[in-house]
Design a protein around this motif. Structure first.
Motif, PDB file in Angstrom:
ATOM      1  N   GLN A  65      -2.789 -12.216 -13.820  1.00 47.09           N
ATOM      2  CA  GLN A  65      -3.950 -11.855 -13.008  1.00 47.09           C
ATOM      3  C   GLN A  65      -3.521 -10.926 -11.886  1.00 47.09           C
ATOM      4  O   GLN A  65      -2.428 -11.068 -11.340  1.00 47.09           O
ATOM      5  CB  GLN A  65      -4.660 -13.099 -12.459  1.00 47.09           C
ATOM      6  N   SER A  66      -4.379  -9.954 -11.540  1.00 43.26           N
ATOM      7  CA  SER A  66      -3.976  -8.925 -10.588  1.00 43.26           C
ATOM      8  C   SER A  66      -5.048  -8.692  -9.543  1.00 43.26           C
ATOM      9  O   SER A  66      -6.252  -8.805  -9.820  1.00 43.26           O
ATOM     10  CB  SER A  66      -3.682  -7.621 -11.340  1.00 43.26           C
ATOM     11  N   PHE A  67      -4.611  -8.369  -8.332  1.00 43.28           N
ATOM     12  CA  PHE A  67      -5.515  -8.108  -7.206  1.00 43.28           C
ATOM     13  C   PHE A  67      -4.916  -6.985  -6.382  1.00 43.28           C
ATOM     14  O   PHE A  67      -3.727  -7.006  -6.071  1.00 43.28           O
ATOM     15  CB  PHE A  67      -5.667  -9.367  -6.350  1.00 43.28           C
ATOM     16  N   GLN A  68      -5.742  -5.984  -6.022  1.00 46.11           N
ATOM     17  CA  GLN A  68      -5.229  -4.818  -5.311  1.00 46.11           C
ATOM     18  C   GLN A  68      -5.872  -4.672  -3.938  1.00 46.11           C
ATOM     19  O   GLN A  68      -7.073  -4.852  -3.780  1.00 46.11           O
ATOM     20  CB  GLN A  68      -5.460  -3.545  -6.128  1.00 46.11           C
ATOM     21  N   VAL A  69      -5.051  -4.334  -2.959  1.00 45.44           N
ATOM     22  CA  VAL A  69      -5.516  -4.036  -1.608  1.00 45.44           C
ATOM     23  C   VAL A  69      -5.282  -2.554  -1.355  1.00 45.44           C
ATOM     24  O   VAL A  69      -4.147  -2.075  -1.473  1.00 45.44           O
ATOM     25  CB  VAL A  69      -4.764  -4.859  -0.557  1.00 45.44           C
ATOM     26  N   ASP A  70      -6.354  -1.817  -1.019  1.00 45.91           N
ATOM     27  CA  ASP A  70      -6.211  -0.397  -0.711  1.00 45.91           C
ATOM     28  C   ASP A  70      -6.378  -0.174   0.793  1.00 45.91           C
ATOM     29  O   ASP A  70      -6.481  -1.134   1.571  1.00 45.91           O
ATOM     30  CB  ASP A  70      -7.198   0.441  -1.536  1.00 45.91           C
ATOM     31  N   VAL A  71      -6.415   1.085   1.222  1.00 41.18           N
ATOM     32  CA  VAL A  71      -6.463   1.389   2.654  1.00 41.18           C
ATOM     33  C   VAL A  71      -7.735   0.863   3.324  1.00 41.18           C
ATOM     34  O   VAL A  71      -7.655   0.267   4.409  1.00 41.18           O
ATOM     35  CB  VAL A  71      -6.279   2.899   2.898  1.00 41.18           C
ATOM     36  N   PRO A  72      -8.932   1.057   2.733  1.00 40.34           N
ATOM     37  CA  PRO A  72     -10.127   0.494   3.392  1.00 40.34           C
ATOM     38  C   PRO A  72     -10.044  -1.016   3.598  1.00 40.34           C
ATOM     39  O   PRO A  72     -10.420  -1.518   4.662  1.00 40.34           O
ATOM     40  CB  PRO A  72     -11.265   0.866   2.429  1.00 40.34           C
ATOM     41  N   MET A  73      -9.543  -1.738   2.596  1.00 36.22           N
ATOM     42  CA  MET A  73      -9.409  -3.183   2.745  1.00 36.22           C
ATOM     43  C   MET A  73      -8.359  -3.540   3.790  1.00 36.22           C
ATOM     44  O   MET A  73      -8.554  -4.451   4.599  1.00 36.22           O
ATOM     45  CB  MET A  73      -9.063  -3.828   1.402  1.00 36.22           C
ATOM     46  N   ALA A  74      -7.225  -2.811   3.788  1.00 36.94           N
ATOM     47  CA  ALA A  74      -6.179  -3.087   4.780  1.00 36.94           C
ATOM     48  C   ALA A  74      -6.696  -2.847   6.192  1.00 36.94           C
ATOM     49  O   ALA A  74      -6.406  -3.621   7.115  1.00 36.94           O
ATOM     50  CB  ALA A  74      -4.957  -2.217   4.499  1.00 36.94           C
ATOM     51  N   ASP A  75      -7.484  -1.787   6.371  1.00 41.91           N
ATOM     52  CA  ASP A  75      -8.057  -1.525   7.698  1.00 41.91           C
ATOM     53  C   ASP A  75      -9.033  -2.626   8.103  1.00 41.91           C
ATOM     54  O   ASP A  75      -9.122  -2.985   9.283  1.00 41.91           O
ATOM     55  CB  ASP A  75      -8.764  -0.166   7.712  1.00 41.91           C
ATOM     56  N   ALA A  76      -9.763  -3.163   7.127  1.00 47.08           N
ATOM     57  CA  ALA A  76     -10.670  -4.276   7.429  1.00 47.08           C
ATOM     58  C   ALA A  76      -9.884  -5.521   7.845  1.00 47.08           C
ATOM     59  O   ALA A  76     -10.292  -6.253   8.751  1.00 47.08           O
ATOM     60  CB  ALA A  76     -11.553  -4.573   6.223  1.00 47.08           C
ATOM     61  N   VAL A  77      -8.752  -5.775   7.183  1.00 46.98           N
ATOM     62  CA  VAL A  77      -7.894  -6.898   7.562  1.00 46.98           C
ATOM     63  C   VAL A  77      -7.391  -6.719   8.995  1.00 46.98           C
ATOM     64  O   VAL A  77      -7.362  -7.661   9.787  1.00 46.98           O
ATOM     65  CB  VAL A  77      -6.698  -7.031   6.594  1.00 46.98           C
ATOM     66  N   ARG A  78      -7.020  -5.493   9.334  1.00 49.20           N
ATOM     67  CA  ARG A  78      -6.486  -5.206  10.673  1.00 49.20           C
ATOM     68  C   ARG A  78      -7.567  -5.207  11.755  1.00 49.20           C
ATOM     69  O   ARG A  78      -7.272  -5.397  12.941  1.00 49.20           O
ATOM     70  CB  ARG A  78      -5.790  -3.845  10.679  1.00 49.20           C
ATOM     71  N   SER A  79      -8.813  -5.004  11.379  1.00 51.18           N
ATOM     72  CA  SER A  79      -9.894  -4.843  12.349  1.00 51.18           C
ATOM     73  C   SER A  79     -10.181  -6.145  13.104  1.00 51.18           C
ATOM     74  O   SER A  79     -10.096  -7.242  12.534  1.00 51.18           O
ATOM     75  CB  SER A  79     -11.174  -4.385  11.640  1.00 51.18           C
ATOM     76  N   ARG A  80     -10.513  -6.008  14.379  1.00 47.82           N
ATOM     77  CA  ARG A  80     -10.926  -7.163  15.172  1.00 47.82           C
ATOM     78  C   ARG A  80     -12.401  -7.477  14.955  1.00 47.82           C
ATOM     79  O   ARG A  80     -12.891  -8.519  15.407  1.00 47.82           O
ATOM     80  CB  ARG A  80     -10.679  -6.887  16.663  1.00 47.82           C
ATOM     81  N   GLU A  81     -13.097  -6.577  14.265  1.00 47.11           N
ATOM     82  CA  GLU A  81     -14.504  -6.788  13.952  1.00 47.11           C
ATOM     83  C   GLU A  81     -14.658  -7.068  12.466  1.00 47.11           C
ATOM     84  O   GLU A  81     -13.801  -6.684  11.658  1.00 47.11           O
ATOM     85  CB  GLU A  81     -15.323  -5.552  14.340  1.00 47.11           C
ATOM     86  N   SER A  82     -15.749  -7.695  12.081  1.00 51.22           N
ATOM     87  CA  SER A  82     -16.007  -7.987  10.675  1.00 51.22           C
ATOM     88  C   SER A  82     -16.542  -6.748   9.974  1.00 51.22           C
ATOM     89  O   SER A  82     -17.576  -6.199  10.373  1.00 51.22           O
ATOM     90  CB  SER A  82     -17.016  -9.135  10.557  1.00 51.22           C
ATOM     91  N   LEU A  83     -15.836  -6.289   8.945  1.00 52.05           N
ATOM     92  CA  LEU A  83     -16.238  -5.112   8.184  1.00 52.05           C
ATOM     93  C   LEU A  83     -16.447  -5.491   6.728  1.00 52.05           C
ATOM     94  O   LEU A  83     -15.768  -6.374   6.198  1.00 52.05           O
ATOM     95  CB  LEU A  83     -15.174  -4.018   8.268  1.00 52.05           C
ATOM     96  N   GLU A  84     -17.386  -4.820   6.084  1.00 50.49           N
ATOM     97  CA  GLU A  84     -17.620  -4.987   4.648  1.00 50.49           C
ATOM     98  C   GLU A  84     -17.217  -3.686   3.956  1.00 50.49           C
ATOM     99  O   GLU A  84     -17.602  -2.598   4.393  1.00 50.49           O
ATOM    100  CB  GLU A  84     -19.081  -5.309   4.368  1.00 50.49           C
ATOM    101  N   VAL A  85     -16.431  -3.792   2.887  1.00 47.02           N
ATOM    102  CA  VAL A  85     -15.946  -2.621   2.160  1.00 47.02           C
ATOM    103  C   VAL A  85     -16.783  -2.435   0.898  1.00 47.02           C
ATOM    104  O   VAL A  85     -16.918  -3.363   0.087  1.00 47.02           O
ATOM    105  CB  VAL A  85     -14.458  -2.773   1.799  1.00 47.02           C
ATOM    106  N   GLY A  86     -17.343  -1.238   0.738  1.00 52.56           N
ATOM    107  CA  GLY A  86     -18.150  -0.925  -0.431  1.00 52.56           C
ATOM    108  C   GLY A  86     -17.331  -0.321  -1.552  1.00 52.56           C
ATOM    109  O   GLY A  86     -16.126  -0.076  -1.425  1.00 52.56           O
ATOM    110  N   ASP A  87     -17.989  -0.074  -2.673  1.00 52.20           N
ATOM    111  CA  ASP A  87     -17.345   0.529  -3.838  1.00 52.20           C
ATOM    112  C   ASP A  87     -17.316   2.049  -3.712  1.00 52.20           C
ATOM    113  O   ASP A  87     -18.092   2.649  -2.959  1.00 52.20           O
ATOM    114  CB  ASP A  87     -18.096   0.137  -5.113  1.00 52.20           C
ATOM    115  N   LEU A  88     -16.434   2.671  -4.457  1.00 53.72           N
ATOM    116  CA  LEU A  88     -16.347   4.120  -4.481  1.00 53.72           C
ATOM    117  C   LEU A  88     -17.681   4.708  -4.937  1.00 53.72           C
ATOM    118  O   LEU A  88     -18.253   4.282  -5.943  1.00 53.72           O
ATOM    119  CB  LEU A  88     -15.223   4.551  -5.430  1.00 53.72           C
TER     120      LEU A  88
END
Length: 271
Positions: free
Chosen positions: A172-195
């Motif tokens: 099983q595989s799971f990928q973290v890209d830059v938008p998701m990493a920035d959301a992890v780093r953010s102090r605010e709650s962000l939702e990441v959409g699809d391409l």
């Protein structure tokens, strides 16, 4: 000892089989905390006390060429009681992968995916706690306590690589890209959409940090966009040639409180 995960960093520096040392070091420490403290908490039903000695040790095996790719190996510490590994032994890899994918999807702005991952993790941990509600609440608490470690884990993503892929022993595989990493780093709650494709007006270019100011059709005001398209480095490219013009961009959006917050541009074409 058991191989439970494979982590693979791809893109940017990782193409040449290297990563920024400081960020990679932070990532390894973050991963160690997530695995050791996370598995301990799931098995014991409580988060470890400060400075409590972990009964689980985590190792990184030798990376493979052309990326930064390594296996994560766990085993009991020399002084450890076998309880935790006995509780998790039959599915320790699945539990570790589910915990990390749930944590990164939840903190990384993928709420729908994180709900599904939490259901699966709760099923794997059935019987460790008294009931499903307690299991879900406990997992949520673990994640809240490991937020700094999750931010450390994704430190290389963006500055030194493009993605981190987590692969479990079952494939099983799971990928973290830059938008998701920035959301992890953010102090605010962000939702990441699809391409998706966006019709935009290019109002400003900041070349030293690969950002644009865009007017997005259907949205008020202007939005900051980070360009991840390698062609942006060329002396002549579609972005420079489209200054104060309309164009279509393929981008991943992030949203804050339901409003478009940022775009991550992967490609563009003339309008």
């Amino acid at each position: 000892m058991t191989v439970i995960l494979r982590l693979r960093f791809d893109g940017r520096d990782a193409v040449d089989h290297r990563l920024d040392m400081a960020k990679f070091g932070r990532s390894l420490v973050g991963l160690d905390h997530i695995i050791s403290k996370g598995l301990f908490s799931l098995a014991e039903g409580r988060f470890p006390a400060p400075r409590e000695q972990m009964p689980i040790r985590v190792w990184a095996e030798v990376p493979q060429p052309h990326c930064v790719d390594y296996n994560v190996v766990v085993g009991a510490a020399d002084s450890a009681l076998p309880f935790i590994l006995a509780v998790l032994n039959d599915h320790i890899s699945d539990v570790a992968w589910q915990l990390m994918s749930f944590m990164l999807s939840k903190l990384g702005g993928k709420s729908t995916e994180s709900d599904r991952q939490l259901d699966i993790l709760s099923d794997l941990m059935k019987g460790v706690l008294l009931d499903r509600a307690s299991e879900r609440a406990h997992v949520e608490h673990i994640v809240s306590m490991l937020v700094p470690s999750a931010r450390a884990l994704v430190a290389p993503i963006g500055p030194s690589c493009d993605t981190l892929q987590l692969t479990g022993s079952s494939g099983q595989s799971f990928q973290v890209d830059v938008p998701m990493a920035d959301a992890v780093r953010s102090r605010e709650s962000l939702e990441v959409g699809d391409l998706a494709e966006f019709h935009v007006y290019l109002d400003g270019i900041i070349s030293h940090n690969n950002t644009l100011k865009l007017g997005v059709q259907g949205e008020e005001g202007f939005v900051t966009a980070e360009v991840r398209d390698p062609s942006f480095a060329n002396d002549s490219n579609i972005y420079l040639n489209s200054y104060r013009k309309h164009l279509f961009v393929m981008a991943k959006p992030t949203y804050r409180e339901g409003k478009l917050y940022r775009l991550y541009v992967m490609d563009a074409r003339a309008a």
